[in-house]
Design a protein around this motif. Structure first.
Motif: not given
Lengths: 462, 318
Positions: A225, A227, A278-279, A281-283
């Motif tokens: 995920h 991008y 993943e954490k 990535r959410t930023s």
């Protein structure tokens, strides 16, 4: 004195004559039945159904998905040049159209439906061709003596047709490569971009700088995920085929798919594990903005399309960057320079009542060398004809040239069209998500189950 | 005999006139029922047995679509479980929370107007905007909620990015927009006769007893209304799940990068999203109709069950 023009369908009897009434009625009934049958069975059009060739004024509606100012201006400039060359064809341009809107408009038809449509998702070509939502352009190509095989690069030709039905033509392409932060490279003591995946992995680790339980800088975001780090984009480096000669999904039988999944999972582990990545990535900010993690310096390397060269110039994020082909598996080191390629496609809606004029516009947009080159220069996409790729007018700085070379590379591959669009990619994606998250470890069994799922979906669409 | 024969046609004419008049008065409803319910329902049943992509003529395929949805479509059972989870948990929480807030606000002596407004306003927020705002608030990496939880030494869930937390996060969003139920419950609570509370107090009833034997019997029809409409609404749950999944996944969509609802790991798939995905993204109208019929059947079953069990819920004469 030239003979009087014969209306389409041949001469008709005088409607005032009693004798002429029956033939006229029969003709009208035949025409109605033919139209109805055509509408119901999806018969192909030859694109000869409007009066534009006779010089009459025709207004086309053209839908496209570009939305940024420089992109819409480039399209508008292109259309203005077309209208100048075809004074009787006028084009109403509608920008920022998504595939979902295209799907619904093509089904609904009606006066506001588009005549000419472009889409960013080549995955939908199989769906558009098999459902006959977009008409087959082969008759028009033949009539105008345009040989698709010599006009368009092979991979672009592959993603714009389905089982011989050329229902779309390429309209600029996208090639995927590696973006890297030169300053971060220098700080980590890396002197050149990696060429193989083992070099890449080592560089990604070197470039990663921890910050507590997160990252100050991540070498590369491998998550699917993240991008453009989607499974299909990675698989371009292996040249996976997805389907066997019998048309069945062969993900389990093709060792390259498991190789890619294993490589990605190992890299995820090397960089801190799925949950931590993943954490982080959410930023990330929006992909198509100056908050893109490569532009903000959150990641030092990224897989991305050639359009990012233009965005980096426009956004001017203050990082020292360069481009290179994305690394290849060690066993395929000799094919370095390859990549995944896709692009925009353009076609004619079956519901269009102005297909002759629509074909003129499609032909111009997709095959006119000057039009393709000027459009490519304006929005920094890969030209979609061989002539345009080799045109001296093409503006290619070293960073953009990397992507032109990827597009020209004979090993560069794309995702194949399927009767149900990109559904097979969704199935593979879902399995890949489970693998990277550690929910699936038996790749052989998982890929075999994914094959079954894909085959069932393809069978359902037939 | 002859008189009977003479009267009968007149009677028949009168009855026919009455019937026609009745039908004329009923016609707005009949037309609406036919156009917006009967015809779509019959069409949905018809297309569930057809291969139909919206472009070509429908072709009869028997039970193929039904077989595909139940046996081969990978998301159906997960979507069904998710939908039932939302129906059971979200509806229960919404009713309890709406009733609780309504009871609290009716007891507030000062600033009741402020609280009513504060709890009602979120309901007015468009679902897409509200969901996007929640995705921002609950962002695991940068969201203020996790910053607060972290500073208190509490665990920081992944919310919309964690399959275990995505549905609870959607439920939180639903509770935030509780304004509609709160207003309905407040109206019902304010209608409970005060003398019944006074009588109960004289009998020594405490707070729970007053609720159990006075408040609830008076408002039980409203609770039933809230449950039934909540079940039907939740069966149609679409926008918030779609937007939350899309925003949290970061997938814009494009070639080689398809977005399909359900992120993360299928945890936010719902049956209405399946209808959309099958019918409008995959052009598989037949299978979409099968899912739509399942949805219809489930809604009918839930509603019938609730209305049959009405006696257990509704304790007052209404």
């Amino acid at each position: 004195m030239p003979p009087a023009p014969v209306p389409p369908g041949g001469p008709v009897s005088n409607p005032r004559s009693p004798r002429g009434r029956r033939p006229v009625a029969a003709l009208a009934l035949s025409a109605a039945v033919a139209l109805l049958a055509g509408a119901c069975t999806g018969s192909n059009s030859t694109g000869n159904n409007d009066a534009s060739a006779a010089g009459k004024d025709v207004t086309l509606t053209f839908w496209h998905g570009w939305s940024q100012d420089n992109e819409t201006k480039a399209i508008d400039d292109n259309i203005a040049a077309f209208e100048k060359a075809h004074p009787n064809i006028h084009v109403k341009v509608v920008a920022n159209i998504t595939d979902d809107k295209i799907d619904q408009a093509l089904r609904a038809g009606g006066p506001d439906a588009p005549d000419v449509v472009s889409s960013f998702s080549t995955d939908n070509v199989g769906k558009f061709c098999s459902s006959k939502a977009w008409i087959d352009l082969n008759p028009m190509l033949q009539r105008d003596h345009i040989d698709p095989a010599s006009t368009f690069p092979a991979s672009m030709l592959k993603y714009s047709q389905f089982q011989g039905d050329q229902c779309s033509l390429p309209l600029l392409g996208d090639a995927f490569g590696l973006y890297y932060n030169k300053k971060a490279f220098a700080a980590a003591g890396i002197t050149q971009p990696p060429k193989t995946l083992s070099e890449f992995d080592a560089d990604a680790v070197k470039l990663t700088v921890a910050n507590g339980d997160s990252y100050q800088q991540l070498g590369f975001m491998p998550d699917y995920h993240g991008y453009e780090s989607a499974p299909a984009h990675y698989l371009g480096q292996w040249g996976s085929s997805y389907f066997g000669a019998d048309g069945k999904s062969d993900l389990a039988a093709d060792p390259t798919v498991a190789d890619m999944l294993n490589w990605q999972k190992n890299l995820v582990n090397k960089l801190g594990g799925f949950d931590k990545l993943e954490k982080f990535r959410t930023s990330f900010g929006d992909e198509f903005s100056a908050k893109n993690p490569f532009e903000t310096g959150q990641v030092a390397m990224a897989i991305d399309g050639e359009w990012r060269t233009a965005s980096l110039k426009a956004d001017n994020p203050g990082i020292d960057w360069a481009t290179a082909p994305f690394p290849v598996p060690d066993a395929l080191a000799s094919t370095y320079g390859r990549g995944y390629q896709t692009g925009t496609i353009v076609g004619i809606a079956r519901s269009s009542q102005k297909q002759a004029a629509a074909w003129e516009l499609v032909k111009y947009l997709a095959t006119d060398t000057d039009a393709v080159v000027s459009f490519a220069n304006a929005i920094h996409n890969v030209p979609s004809t061989n002539a345009a790729l080799n045109s001296p007018k093409l503006e290619a700085d070293p960073n953009f040239k990397v992507f032109l070379d990827i597009a020209r590379n004979p090993n560069t591959s794309t995702t194949p069209p399927s009767i149900n669009g990109g559904a097979y990619q969704v199935s593979l994606q879902n399995f890949a998500y489970d693998v990277e998250a550690g929910k699936q470890s038996d790749l052989k069994a998982g890929l075999a189950a994914t094959d079954k799922e894909i085959d069932a979906a393809v069978d359902q669409a037939k | 005999m002859s008189s009977t024969i003479a009267v009968a046609p007149a009677l028949r004419r009168k009855r026919r006139r009455q019937t026609l008049r009745t039908l004329a008065f009923l016609s707005p409803w009949l037309i609406g029922f036919g156009v917006f319910f009967a015809y779509p329902l019959v069409s949905t049943v018809y297309f569930s047995f057809m291969k139909y992509d919206g472009f070509s003529a429908p072709v009869f395929t028997g039970l193929k679509n039904w077989n595909y949805v139940f046996n081969h479509y990978p998301f159906f059972w997960q979507g069904l479980r998710n939908t039932l989870w939302l129906v059971l948990v979200m509806v229960s929480l919404r009713v309890l929370f709406g009733l609780g807030i309504g009871m609290l606000i009716t007891k507030v002596k000062t600033g009741a107007g402020f609280f009513r407004t504060a709890f009602y306003l979120p309901y007015l927020a468009p679902p897409v905007a509200a969901t996007t705002a929640f995705a921002f608030l609950l962002n695991p990496g940068t969201g203020p909620v996790n910053h607060l939880l972290g500073s208190l030494g509490l665990p920081q869930p992944g919310w919309f990015n964690d399959p275990d937390w995505s549905k609870p996060a959607l439920s939180l969003l639903a509770l935030w927009g509780i304004g509609d139920l709160m207003v309905i419950f407040m109206a019902a609570l304010l209608d409970v006769p005060r003398e019944q509370y006074e009588a109960a107090e004289l009998d020594g009833a405490r707070a729970w007893h007053k609720f159990r034997y006075v408040t609830y019997p008076n408002i039980s029809p409203i609770v039933m209304f809230a449950v039934v409409t909540g079940v039907i609404q939740t069966m149609q749950y679409y926008t918030q799940a779609m937007v939350a999944g899309k925003v949290a996944s970061g997938v814009i969509g494009g070639s080689g990068q398809q977005f399909e609802p359900g992120y993360p790991h299928g945890s936010t798939w719902t049956l209405p999203q399946m209808v959309y995905s099958l019918g409008f993204q995959r052009f598989d109208t037949g299978s979409a109709c099968v899912v739509a019929l399942v949805l219809f059947g489930l809604s009918m079953a839930f509603t019938s069950l609730l209305l049959r069990r009405r006696a257990g819920f509704v304790t007052s004469e209404d």
